[in-house]
Design a protein around this motif. Structure first.
Motif, PDB file in Angstrom:
ATOM      1  N   ASN A 156      86.673 -46.140  91.493  1.00 50.08           N
ATOM      2  CA  ASN A 156      86.842 -45.121  90.459  1.00 50.08           C
ATOM      3  C   ASN A 156      88.303 -44.713  90.293  1.00 50.08           C
ATOM      4  N   GLY A 157      89.072 -44.818  91.362  1.00 49.57           N
ATOM      5  CA  GLY A 157      90.471 -44.432  91.267  1.00 49.57           C
ATOM      6  C   GLY A 157      91.291 -45.311  90.355  1.00 49.57           C
ATOM      7  N   THR A 158      90.788 -46.498  90.015  1.00 47.61           N
ATOM      8  CA  THR A 158      91.509 -47.409  89.132  1.00 47.61           C
ATOM      9  C   THR A 158      91.144 -47.212  87.668  1.00 47.61           C
ATOM     10  N   VAL A 159      90.229 -46.278  87.385  1.00 45.48           N
ATOM     11  CA  VAL A 159      89.818 -46.024  85.992  1.00 45.48           C
ATOM     12  C   VAL A 159      90.922 -45.229  85.305  1.00 45.48           C
ATOM     13  N   THR A 160      91.660 -45.896  84.447  1.00 52.95           N
ATOM     14  CA  THR A 160      92.763 -45.247  83.736  1.00 52.95           C
ATOM     15  C   THR A 160      92.509 -45.133  82.243  1.00 52.95           C
ATOM     16  N   GLU A 161      91.593 -45.926  81.729  1.00 58.57           N
ATOM     17  CA  GLU A 161      91.323 -45.919  80.285  1.00 58.57           C
ATOM     18  C   GLU A 161      89.852 -46.203  80.050  1.00 58.57           C
ATOM     19  N   VAL A 162      89.175 -45.296  79.340  1.00 58.19           N
ATOM     20  CA  VAL A 162      87.738 -45.423  79.092  1.00 58.19           C
ATOM     21  C   VAL A 162      87.475 -45.318  77.597  1.00 58.19           C
ATOM     22  N   VAL A 163      86.725 -46.270  77.067  1.00 63.48           N
ATOM     23  CA  VAL A 163      86.240 -46.212  75.692  1.00 63.48           C
ATOM     24  C   VAL A 163      84.722 -46.244  75.762  1.00 63.48           C
ATOM     25  N   ASN A 164      84.081 -45.141  75.348  1.00 70.14           N
ATOM     26  CA  ASN A 164      82.627 -45.022  75.397  1.00 70.14           C
ATOM     27  C   ASN A 164      82.076 -45.213  73.988  1.00 70.14           C
ATOM     28  N   PHE A 165      81.299 -46.286  73.799  1.00 72.60           N
ATOM     29  CA  PHE A 165      80.741 -46.608  72.485  1.00 72.60           C
ATOM     30  C   PHE A 165      79.394 -45.937  72.243  1.00 72.60           C
ATOM     31  N   SER A 166      78.851 -45.243  73.249  1.00 65.79           N
ATOM     32  CA  SER A 166      77.489 -44.719  73.155  1.00 65.79           C
ATOM     33  C   SER A 166      77.416 -43.223  72.891  1.00 65.79           C
ATOM     34  N   LEU A 167      78.543 -42.549  72.769  1.00 63.42           N
ATOM     35  CA  LEU A 167      78.518 -41.101  72.583  1.00 63.42           C
ATOM     36  C   LEU A 167      78.220 -40.713  71.141  1.00 63.42           C
ATOM     37  N   HIS A 168      78.692 -41.506  70.198  1.00 61.90           N
ATOM     38  CA  HIS A 168      78.547 -41.157  68.786  1.00 61.90           C
ATOM     39  C   HIS A 168      77.892 -42.313  68.035  1.00 61.90           C
ATOM     40  N   ASN A 169      77.495 -42.039  66.799  1.00 59.71           N
ATOM     41  CA  ASN A 169      76.861 -43.068  65.982  1.00 59.71           C
ATOM     42  C   ASN A 169      77.850 -44.187  65.662  1.00 59.71           C
ATOM     43  N   SER A 170      77.306 -45.355  65.403  1.00 58.82           N
ATOM     44  CA  SER A 170      78.121 -46.525  65.080  1.00 58.82           C
ATOM     45  C   SER A 170      78.074 -46.807  63.582  1.00 58.82           C
ATOM     46  N   ILE A 171      78.977 -47.663  63.137  1.00 60.75           N
ATOM     47  CA  ILE A 171      79.062 -48.048  61.722  1.00 60.75           C
ATOM     48  C   ILE A 171      78.871 -49.554  61.618  1.00 60.75           C
ATOM     49  N   ALA A 172      77.855 -49.951  60.873  1.00 59.89           N
ATOM     50  CA  ALA A 172      77.632 -51.371  60.587  1.00 59.89           C
ATOM     51  C   ALA A 172      78.454 -51.750  59.353  1.00 59.89           C
ATOM     52  N   VAL A 173      79.250 -52.795  59.485  1.00 58.14           N
ATOM     53  CA  VAL A 173      80.131 -53.243  58.403  1.00 58.14           C
ATOM     54  C   VAL A 173      79.714 -54.650  57.993  1.00 58.14           C
ATOM     55  N   VAL A 174      79.466 -54.831  56.699  1.00 58.68           N
ATOM     56  CA  VAL A 174      79.074 -56.138  56.159  1.00 58.68           C
ATOM     57  C   VAL A 174      80.019 -56.482  55.016  1.00 58.68           C
ATOM     58  N   ASP A 175      80.698 -57.614  55.124  1.00 59.59           N
ATOM     59  CA  ASP A 175      81.574 -58.110  54.067  1.00 59.59           C
ATOM     60  C   ASP A 175      80.836 -59.203  53.297  1.00 59.59           C
ATOM     61  N   LEU A 176      80.687 -59.001  51.996  1.00 60.37           N
ATOM     62  CA  LEU A 176      79.974 -59.951  51.133  1.00 60.37           C
ATOM     63  C   LEU A 176      80.982 -60.668  50.251  1.00 60.37           C
ATOM     64  N   SER A 177      80.966 -61.996  50.291  1.00 60.94           N
ATOM     65  CA  SER A 177      81.855 -62.812  49.473  1.00 60.94           C
ATOM     66  C   SER A 177      81.114 -63.296  48.232  1.00 60.94           C
ATOM     67  N   VAL A 178      81.719 -63.090  47.057  1.00 55.05           N
ATOM     68  CA  VAL A 178      81.162 -63.580  45.789  1.00 55.05           C
ATOM     69  C   VAL A 178      82.238 -64.398  45.091  1.00 55.05           C
ATOM     70  N   SER A 179      81.799 -65.272  44.205  1.00 52.11           N
ATOM     71  CA  SER A 179      82.751 -66.146  43.517  1.00 52.11           C
ATOM     72  C   SER A 179      83.444 -65.387  42.394  1.00 52.11           C
ATOM     73  N   HIS A 180      84.581 -65.923  41.975  1.00 53.05           N
ATOM     74  CA  HIS A 180      85.331 -65.301  40.886  1.00 53.05           C
ATOM     75  C   HIS A 180      84.572 -65.382  39.558  1.00 53.05           C
ATOM     76  N   ASP A 181      83.656 -66.330  39.460  1.00 53.57           N
ATOM     77  CA  ASP A 181      82.901 -66.471  38.218  1.00 53.57           C
ATOM     78  C   ASP A 181      81.804 -65.428  38.079  1.00 53.57           C
ATOM     79  N   SER A 182      81.507 -64.692  39.136  1.00 54.75           N
ATOM     80  CA  SER A 182      80.413 -63.722  39.098  1.00 54.75           C
ATOM     81  C   SER A 182      80.820 -62.478  38.313  1.00 54.75           C
ATOM     82  N   ASP A 183      79.840 -61.842  37.710  1.00 53.72           N
ATOM     83  CA  ASP A 183      80.041 -60.572  37.014  1.00 53.72           C
ATOM     84  C   ASP A 183      80.041 -59.462  38.072  1.00 53.72           C
TER      85      ASP A 183
END
Length: 286
Positions: free
Chosen positions: A163-190
Motif C-alpha cells: 500500500n505504501g507504493t500507491v501514489t496514483e489512483v484512478v477509480n472508474f467505479s465511483l461515477h457513471n460512465s459514458i458510452a461513445v460510439v463513432d458512426l462513419s457515413v459516406s460523403h454521398d449520404s444525406d
C-alpha cells in the motif's frame, strides 16, 4: 512431597488462579462476540437506511473493526492472565515497548504500508470490486489489506503491491460512465436524413438498454476525412457498463441503418483502362 500435595492453601491458590483464568478467558470471548455483533449490526442498519451508502466499503470497515476488537481484547485478556499468575506485567510491557520501537525503526516500509492501508480504507479511495488503475496496474480490486492490495486485470494477471507504493489512483467505479460510439457515413449520404434516423434510433436506446440511465445524445459531426464523415453518439451508463453498451449500440445501429438504406463507407478502387491508340498513351511512350 506428600506434604506439599496435601497443602490446602496451595490447592486453594491454584483453584483461585484457575478460576480467574477461566473467567478472564470466558469474559474476553463473550465480550468479543458481543462487540463483533454490535459492529456487524450497526453497519447492516446503515446499509438498510434510506441514504444510499457504499456497501463494499462498509463490509471492509466492519471486518477491519472486528479484527481490531479481537486483537485488542485478546491482548488485554493475555495481560490479565499473566497477572493472575503473578507475572511482572510492567516489565513485559516496557520490554515490548522497547522491542516495538526497535522494530519500528527497522521496518519503516511496513509501518508506511499499514498507515497507507488505513487511509485507503477510511477515505474510501477504492473498495473491493471496484475497477481501478493504480500506478501501472489496471483491473478489479480483489482484496484490500492493511499492508498489500490485490488487483486482477481483465486478462487474468494478479497485481500484488504494498500500500505504501500507491501514489496514483484512478477509480472508474465511483461515477457513471459514458458510452461513445463513432458512426462513419459516406460523403454521398444525406446528412440531414442520417441525423433524423440516428435520433430516431437513440429514442429507443434508454427503454431498451437497462444499463443506460439517461437519454442518449447525438453530438454531431466529429470528423471528416477523404472517404467518410464521422458522427459521434454518447450515452450515460452505470459505472463500467459503457464498453458493453458501446458494442451493442454499434451492432443495433448498423442493422437499423441497413434496413433504411443508409450506405456506410467502404474502400473503393477506380481502375482506368486506355486503348493503345489513345493519345495519352502515345505521349507517355515518347
Amino acid at each position: 512431597m506428600t506434604t506439599k500435595l496435601l497443602d490446602e492453601e496451595m490447592w486453594v491458590n491454584i483453584s483461585g488462579t484457575a478460576l480467574r483464568v477461566v473467567l478472564i478467558a470466558v469474559g474476553a470471548y463473550v465480550l468479543t462476540r458481543i462487540l463483533r455483533v454490535i459492529i456487524r449490526k450497526s453497519f447492516s442498519v446503515r446499509l438498510k437506511g434510506p441514504i444510499k451508502t457504499n456497501g463494499r466499503r462498509h463490509q471492509t470497515l466492519s471486518k477491519l473493526l472486528e479484527n481490531i476488537v479481537t486483537y485488542v481484547i485478546g491482548f488485554m485478556a493475555l495481560v490479565a492472565i499473566l497477572a493472575a499468575f503473578s507475572v511482572n506485567i510492567s516489565g513485559i510491557i516496557a520490554g515490548a515497548g522497547v522491542v516495538g520501537l526497535a522494530v519500528g525503526f527497522g521496518a519503516q516500509n511496513l509501518v508506511r504500508d499499514v498507515i497507507t492501508g488505513f487511509f485507503i480504507i477510511f477515505e474510501d479511495q477504492f473498495s473491493v470490486g471496484d475497477y481501478v488503475r493504480i500506478n501501472q496496474a489496471e483491473g478489479t480490486v480483489q482484496e484490500i489489506g492493511l499492508r498489500t492490495t490485490k488487483v486482477q486485470a481483465w486478462t487474468g494477471e494478479l497485481f500484488i503491491f504494498p500500500n505504501g507504493t500507491v501514489t496514483e489512483v484512478v477509480n472508474f467505479s465511483l461515477h457513471n460512465s459514458i458510452a461513445v460510439v463513432d458512426l462513419s457515413v459516406s460523403h454521398d449520404s444525406d446528412l440531414a436524413k442520417v441525423e433524423r434516423l440516428i435520433l430516431e434510433f437513440l429514442e429507443t436506446v434508454q427503454p431498451t438498454y437497462e444499463e443506460v440511465i439517461s437519454p442518449a445524445e447525438l453530438l454531431g459531426v466529429q470528423n471528416m476525412t477523404a472517404t467518410e464523415v464521422v458522427m459521434r453518439l454518447t450515452a450515460e451508463t452505470l459505472p463500467m457498463q459503457h464498453f458493453a453498451v458501446s458494442r451493442r449500440m454499434r451492432r443495433d445501429l448498423k442493422e437499423f441503418l441497413d434496413q433504411r438504406g443508409v450506405e456506410l463507407p467502404y474502400p473503393r478502387m477506380v481502375v482506368m483502362h486506355r486503348e493503345p491508340g489513345d493519345p495519352a498513351v502515345m505521349n507517355a511512350n515518347k
